[in-house]
Design an enzyme around this catalytic site. Structure first.
Site, mmCIF file in Angstrom:
data_model
loop_
_atom_site.group_PDB
_atom_site.id
_atom_site.type_symbol
_atom_site.label_atom_id
_atom_site.label_comp_id
_atom_site.label_asym_id
_atom_site.label_seq_id
_atom_site.Cartn_x
_atom_site.Cartn_y
_atom_site.Cartn_z
ATOM 1 N N ASP A 195 0.867 -1.183 0.000
ATOM 2 C CA ASP A 195 0.000 0.000 0.000
ATOM 3 C C ASP A 195 0.898 1.227 0.000
ATOM 4 O O ASP A 195 2.129 1.098 -0.084
ATOM 5 C CB ASP A 195 -0.972 -0.016 1.196
ATOM 6 C CG ASP A 195 -2.322 0.615 0.831
ATOM 7 O OD1 ASP A 195 -2.329 1.784 0.394
ATOM 8 O OD2 ASP A 195 -3.358 -0.062 0.981
ATOM 9 N N HIS A 269 -2.828 3.345 -4.725
ATOM 10 C CA HIS A 269 -2.236 2.903 -3.443
ATOM 11 C C HIS A 269 -0.824 2.375 -3.660
ATOM 12 O O HIS A 269 -0.420 1.398 -3.030
ATOM 13 C CB HIS A 269 -3.116 1.840 -2.780
ATOM 14 C CG HIS A 269 -4.368 2.405 -2.143
ATOM 15 N ND1 HIS A 269 -4.333 3.180 -1.004
ATOM 16 C CD2 HIS A 269 -5.679 2.301 -2.490
ATOM 17 C CE1 HIS A 269 -5.575 3.532 -0.676
ATOM 18 N NE2 HIS A 269 -6.409 3.021 -1.567
ATOM 19 N N GLU A 333 -9.910 2.711 -5.238
ATOM 20 C CA GLU A 333 -9.547 4.097 -4.917
ATOM 21 C C GLU A 333 -8.397 4.634 -5.783
ATOM 22 O O GLU A 333 -7.321 4.955 -5.276
ATOM 23 C CB GLU A 333 -9.192 4.197 -3.418
ATOM 24 C CG GLU A 333 -10.359 3.788 -2.534
ATOM 25 C CD GLU A 333 -10.034 3.844 -1.035
ATOM 26 O OE1 GLU A 333 -10.932 4.269 -0.287
ATOM 27 O OE2 GLU A 333 -8.933 3.467 -0.624
HETATM 28 C C1 ACM Z 1 -10.858 -0.616 0.588
HETATM 29 O O1 ACM Z 1 -11.320 -0.630 1.727
HETATM 30 N N1 ACM Z 1 -10.308 0.494 0.111
HETATM 31 C C2 ACM Z 1 -10.902 -1.780 -0.265
#
Ligand code: ACM
Ligand code: ZN
Length: 543
Positions: A195, A269, A333
């Site tokens: 991440d 991410h 995201e």
């Molecule tokens: C997530 O909680 N962004 C998959």
């Protein structure tokens, strides 16, 4: 006949025979609740001289059972493969049961013997877990109540995700979590290895991924620097798993019938990867891992061919390390600001005839799916991978919707909705009594009442709902003890949602069993939230 009703009939016989307090103390507290449990009068007394007889193929489970009995009951039982005198091989693990369910088992405890039968080693393993949960907790003797259990799981994917990027947890801590999953018959460990705030898996071809990407200047998230212990020799915060560590964890999981699903996040991410290799971004960087929680512009360039070569190299090493069928590629995201401004991304968009940047994410994921397939794996991604056109055979992990649409289009789906499966949310409305959490409110009862099958999904598509998974995002969990606090007892409820028959859920009975389970966790040294506000009389319906 429903299991709890059967239980009451037999329990009342036991009460008459042995007195109510004793019978109550011996009431089975198996979590997740088996399909059927008949309780019979009497008990099996575990003796130090007992042996575990394992039929061909059952040896590994027999050794596991022996080790767990040593841990929990201080008995040391040898494993044998040829029957000895009947008074010795009183515990038998037998492969070859006609039970057609691949993970199903039959457990028979009578005064003279304990017999577990299953068609597969996984089934035997689950039978052994149920047996272990019949051991009395904190009692002086080792009396196991006589039962007949017939069991098999409802769902194939009984999952837990651990985020090791926001905070790093050691190999030993991960293995402890795998043990705790196995005790509750969970079988999918989703390892969120990548991440923005840290890259945690050694990739030999790109050493800077861990040399730089695995580290932050500070613990971050506004936490006390002493709240965590993951500091390197130079004082930086972080860590990573070597490829040997990964192989060890995978083997540890395999021995517990747990498939490890590695997650390599992309295209968003990805700040940690791009801090180390900024040439695969649109802007050239710089990027940093010293970030708070949130969504950032650490996004791979979708217009640069070299990005896909880099990802393919990573997937080559990842595929070789994880024998399971799935690679999770994230996909959630993804801010498209950089893509809007990047000449390479815009050129790709026009060349491919795409109308908008969200379709560029669809292009990205579909290309990565081809790479994943070339390595013999199947792609899993979060809800958002649907937005730009779903890759052909992708499995969708639904956290913000899309399950019904994906399943009716023939895609497999894992249910992990934000409202019911996010174990980073508070367990109480009174935050003054809880360690800091990210927000939200997810009490035990809500997890217990979660139904993974989307309402109105036609029966012919229901097989695409593989099961449910809890997610442990660790921004505010800098220690493993804290992770356990957030996981338990909620994982007990999720295990039941995933394993037990839908119509068997009874809150009051679950409360009784979860109390026993937490007593077991106490003796096994597992931290968990207190059950002091547990209300077995709570009305039905969502809290
Ligand atoms: C997530 O909680 N962004 C998959
Ligand atoms: Zn770009």
């Amino acid at each position: 006949m429903k299991p709890h009703r059967q239980f009451r009939v037999f329990a009342s016989i036991i009460s008459l025979l042995a007195g109510a307090p004793w019978a109550e103390a011996q009431a089975p507290a198996i979590i997740p609740l088996p399909q059927t449990t008949e309780v019979h009068p009497g008990h099996f007394m575990l003796h130090a001289g007992d042996k575990i007889l394992a039929s061909a193929g059952a040896e590994e489970t027999a050794h596991y059972l022996s080790a767990e009995l040593r841990r929990r009951a201080s008995v040391n039982l040898d494993v044998i493969s040829q029957p000895g005198p009947a008074e010795v091989n009183r515990i038998q693990l037998l492969l070859g049961d006609p039970n057609p369910a691949p993970e199903g088992y039959t457990l028979t405890v009578s005064p003279g013997a304990v017999i577990i039968k299953a068609r597969t080693p996984a089934g035997l393993f689950y039978g052994a877990q149920s047996l272990l949960q019949l051991l009395p907790t904190g009692a002086a003797d080792e009396a196991i109540p006589c039962v007949q259990v017939e069991d098999q799981p409802r769902f194939r994917w009984r999952g837990l995700m651990l985020d090791v990027s926001r905070h790093f947890f050691s190999k030993d801590e991960v293995e402890r979590l795998l043990d705790e999953m196995a005790w509750h018959k969970l079988n999918m460990f989703h390892w969120h290895l990548v991440d923005d705030q840290g890259w945690r898996i050694e990739i030999k071809k790109y050493p800077r991924l861990t040399g730089e990407g695995a580290w932050r200047k500070a613990i971050g998230f506004g936490l006390d620097p002493k709240a965590g212990t993951a500091y390197g020799a130079d004082g930086r915060y972080g860590g990573y798993y070597t490829q040997d560590d990964i192989r060890e964890v995978v083997a540890y999981a395999q021995a517990r019938h747990i498939t490890v699903v590695p997650e390599i996040e992309m295209p968003g991410h990805s700040s940690a990867a791009l801090m180390a290799y900024p040439q695969f971004s649109c802007t050239g960087g710089p990027f940093t891992t010293d970030l708070p929680g949130g969504v950032f512009n650490g996004v791979y360039c979708a217009g640069n061919e070299d990005t896909f070569a880099f990802i393919d190299d990573i997937l080559t090493e990842v595929s070789a390390l994880f024998p399971g069928p799935y690679i999770h590629i994230g996909g959630d995201e993804v801010p498209v600001d950089n893509w809007k401004k990047c000449p390479k991304c815009q050129a790709r968009l026009h060349r491919e005839g795409l109308a908008r940047e969200s379709e560029l994410e669809g292009y990205f994921i579909r290309r990565v799916e081809k790479l994943v397939h070339a390595h013999g794996k199947r792609l899993v991604g979060w809800s958002e991978i649907r937005e730009g056109g779903l890759a052909d055979e992708a499995t969708v992990m639904d956290w913000v919707g899309g399950a019904t649409e994906a399943a009716t289009a023939g895609h497999d789906v894992v249910m992990s909705p934000l409202a019911d499966c996010y174990f980073d949310h508070y367990q109480s409305l009174d935050h003054s009594t809880e360690p800091r959490a990210i927000g939200g409110y997810l009490p035990l009862r809500q997890v217990y009442q979660f139904e993974p099958m989307p309402t109105n999904l036609p029966a012919r598509y229901q097989e695409h709902i593989l099961g449910a998974q809890a997610n442990v995002w660790t921004e505010y969990m800098p220690s493993f003890k804290h992770v356990q606090y957030m996981v338990f007892p909620r994982l007990c409820a999720l295990a039941e949602v995933d394993w037990s028959p839908k119509d068997s859920r009874q809150w009051a009975d679950f409360c009784r069993r979860v109390r026993a389970d937490c007593a077991r966790l106490d003796t096994l040294g597992v931290n968990h939230r207190s059950l002091s506000d547990l209300d077995e009389k709570a009305p039905a319906g969502r809290p």
